[in-house]
Design a protein around this motif. Structure first.
Motif, PDB file in Angstrom:
ATOM      1  N   LYS A 101     -27.134  40.318  63.984  1.00  0.00           N
ATOM      2  CA  LYS A 101     -28.259  39.369  63.762  1.00  0.00           C
ATOM      3  C   LYS A 101     -29.590  40.126  63.748  1.00  0.00           C
ATOM      4  O   LYS A 101     -30.557  39.745  64.393  1.00  0.00           O
ATOM      5  CB  LYS A 101     -28.269  38.282  64.842  1.00  0.00           C
ATOM      6  N   GLU A 110     -32.640  41.242  61.779  1.00  0.00           N
ATOM      7  CA  GLU A 110     -33.469  40.968  60.598  1.00  0.00           C
ATOM      8  C   GLU A 110     -34.077  42.261  60.027  1.00  0.00           C
ATOM      9  O   GLU A 110     -34.145  42.452  58.808  1.00  0.00           O
ATOM     10  CB  GLU A 110     -34.595  40.004  61.004  1.00  0.00           C
ATOM     11  N   LEU A 166     -30.168  37.416  56.173  1.00  0.00           N
ATOM     12  CA  LEU A 166     -31.467  36.824  56.505  1.00  0.00           C
ATOM     13  C   LEU A 166     -31.384  35.296  56.537  1.00  0.00           C
ATOM     14  O   LEU A 166     -32.036  34.640  57.359  1.00  0.00           O
ATOM     15  CB  LEU A 166     -32.525  37.277  55.493  1.00  0.00           C
ATOM     16  N   ARG A 167     -30.576  34.726  55.629  1.00  0.00           N
ATOM     17  CA  ARG A 167     -30.457  33.255  55.595  1.00  0.00           C
ATOM     18  C   ARG A 167     -29.613  32.750  56.766  1.00  0.00           C
ATOM     19  O   ARG A 167     -29.911  31.722  57.370  1.00  0.00           O
ATOM     20  CB  ARG A 167     -29.868  32.804  54.258  1.00  0.00           C
ATOM     21  N   LEU A 201     -29.327  33.999  59.669  1.00  0.00           N
ATOM     22  CA  LEU A 201     -30.044  34.134  60.946  1.00  0.00           C
ATOM     23  C   LEU A 201     -30.702  32.839  61.391  1.00  0.00           C
ATOM     24  O   LEU A 201     -30.938  32.637  62.580  1.00  0.00           O
ATOM     25  CB  LEU A 201     -31.121  35.225  60.816  1.00  0.00           C
ATOM     26  N   ARG A 202     -30.977  31.991  60.417  1.00  0.00           N
ATOM     27  CA  ARG A 202     -31.664  30.725  60.758  1.00  0.00           C
ATOM     28  C   ARG A 202     -30.700  29.678  61.319  1.00  0.00           C
ATOM     29  O   ARG A 202     -31.116  28.586  61.660  1.00  0.00           O
ATOM     30  CB  ARG A 202     -32.354  30.167  59.508  1.00  0.00           C
ATOM     31  N   HIS A 203     -29.410  30.002  61.317  1.00  0.00           N
ATOM     32  CA  HIS A 203     -28.405  29.014  61.753  1.00  0.00           C
ATOM     33  C   HIS A 203     -27.583  29.568  62.909  1.00  0.00           C
ATOM     34  O   HIS A 203     -27.447  30.793  63.045  1.00  0.00           O
ATOM     35  CB  HIS A 203     -27.451  28.706  60.582  1.00  0.00           C
TER      36      HIS A 203
END
Lengths: 221, 279
Positions: free
Chosen positions: A37, A39, A105-106, A108-110
């Motif tokens: 995870k 970024e 990157l996408r 990581l938001r979940h």
């Protein structure tokens, strides 16, 4: 008296391996970005991609110069042709790494959909295929290249397994559809990386033995 | 090619005008090479027949420049004009200007000119003398009598022949193979330390292995000597030269870096010639 043509061939190989090093690192960093995870790691892959693209153009230029000016023959011709094809495969591997980094990157938001078990195995396998296909190129080792071809089925098998598993997660809980879909994309990209490594291995076999094993069944390679 | 990025090199390239106003530009790294010969409006006639119709071209120092073109296009005439060998043909008229390091060659002493601009011909033409005397000949007639052995060895080494002949220097030059004789002629030309070496089809009588040796030799020599080579063999021009001039019917059609001329020529006539569609 050593011909300067041989130096040019050596330089081409060296540049190809340098590009391979960048592509290999991009793949490793992109999957690590998913697992850890991270970024920053994902962003680094995106930043380093132009270097791979620039090398593709440079290597293409060298190939064209060698073909036009030196008219290579036999093993030299096979090597220059393979260098051109491997160049394209490495650039595509770099692109797949960028795709994985963008998915990272996408994601990581979940929240994490599930513990990563098969995905690390698959990425290790695909990275290993890339590494070994390039080792086969360095050492002109057709047997090593052949062993890479045999591993492609394992990668495909893992892809199917991960697809099936993620589908069940998505069916159970629609909230995980987005991150699970990203994982499917990552899996697909890893499978493609394995395919590019297979292409490189096939090229090495052609370069070393003069045998075109593309599109042949495994037992006839 | 060295280790520097080709992409990086491209970024440093700017167009420079090399030849006639109406021929395409050449891309050169500015400031890295200087012209050795500046040729302006060179016209050469044999009797009533004009074979060069006003050629403008700069020959750069310490590179290999190849002249290509179909038979009778004037490339050998152009080459021979550089050290005024055209003058040995009766009835030849030469117009225009040829500057060697800014000095007009037509006002120079021809012996001095030919000492500065050596020549090697199509067929090896060793003198009926020993290997040693062939190389020492130019030195002796120029008054060098000291350290001849060292000078002969140095020239034979530069011509990549020393290892093959060092034990038989006093044997007749005629005992050597064709390729060795040609390298002996190169050693003979190099003995007087010319600034420029002109080669007129130097490999046309040689087999591919010997040809490769001569081509490699040119690559080694260019750091100390400017080389101009006329060749019928386009592949040889591609392999061995840095710049290539394409002549057609006594006119310069295109003058480019070899890599550009053989990959993306600017003139359709050059493209047609190098792809074998005429000539």
């Amino acid at each position: 008296m050593e011909r300067h043509f041989e130096h040019d061939l050596g330089d081409l190989k060296e540049r190809l391996l340098m590009m391979a090093g960048l592509a290999e690192r991009a793949v490793h960093q992109s999957v690590q970005a998913v697992f850890e995870k991270d970024e920053n790691l994902a962003n680094r892959v995106l930043e380093e991609e132009p270097a791979i693209n620039e090398m593709q153009i440079e290597i293409d230029d060298r190939v064209m110069q060698l073909l036009a000016l030196q008219a290579p023959m036999a093993v030299d011709l096979r090597f220059v042709l393979c260098a051109s094809r491997i160049n394209s495969d490495l650039e595509r591997i770099g692109d797949q790494a960028v795709n994985i980094a963008q998915s990272a990157l996408r994601i990581l938001r979940h929240p994490q959909v599930k513990p990563y078990v098969d995905l690390p195995r698959m990425s290790e396998l695909a990275e290993g295929m890339v590494r070994e296909s390039l080792n086969a190129l360095v050492h002109g080792d057709a047997d090593l290249a052949k062993s890479v071809l045999l591993r492609d089925d394992e990668v495909d098998h893992l892809r199917d397994q991960i697809f099936r598993e993620l589908l069940t997660y998505m069916m159970e809980n629609s909230a995980v559809v987005f991150p699970a879909f990203e994982l499917i994309l990552i899996t697909k990209n890893l499978e493609r990386i394995g395919d590019h490594a297979t292409n490189i291995a096939e090229d090495v076999i052609y370069m070393v033995a003069g045998r075109d094993v593309r599109h042949l069944a495994a037992d006839r390679r | 090619m060295n280790g520097a990025s080709i992409v990086q090199k491209h970024q440093n390239l700017e167009p420079v005008h090399l030849g006639q106003k109406d021929i395409p530009l050449v891309e050169l790294p500015i400031g890295t090479i200087k012209p050795q010969f500046k040729i302006s409006n060179l016209k050469v006639s044999y009797g009533a027949k004009e074979v060069l119709h006003g050629v403008d071209l700069d020959v750069f120092a310490n590179v290999v420049t190849a002249l290509i073109g179909p038979s009778g296009c004037g490339k050998s005439t152009f080459l021979r004009s550089l050290n005024r060998m055209t003058e040995v043909v009766r009835g030849t008229q030469v117009e225009g200007e040829i500057l060697l390091d800014n000095e007009n060659v037509f006002r120079m002493d021809v012996v001095k000119l030919r000492r500065r601009v050596g020549m090697v011909f199509q067929r090896p033409n060793p003198f009926p003398k020993s290997i040693f005397d062939n190389v020492a000949y130019g030195l002796r007639i120029n008054g060098h009598h000291d350290s001849l052995s060292e000078a002969v060895e140095h020239s034979l080494r530069r011509a990549a022949l020393w290892d093959e002949v060092k034990g038989q220097l006093h044997k007749s030059a005629y005992a050597l193979s064709g390729g060795q004789q040609q390298r002996l002629c190169i050693a003979r030309a190099l003995a007087v330390n010319p600034e420029v070496l002109l080669l007129d089809e130097p490999c046309s009588a040689l087999d591919p292995i010997t040809t490769a040796k001569i081509e490699e030799l040119l690559f080694q020599l260019k750091s100390s000597c400017t080389i101009v080579i006329v060749t019928h063999n386009m592949q040889q021009a591609a392999r061995a030269s840095d710049f290539t001039a394409f002549l057609l019917d006594g006119q310069l059609v295109e003058y480019q870096s070899t890599r550009k001329l053989f990959t993306t020529p600017s003139d359709p006539r050059t493209e047609a010639y190098i792809t074998g569609r005429f000539g």
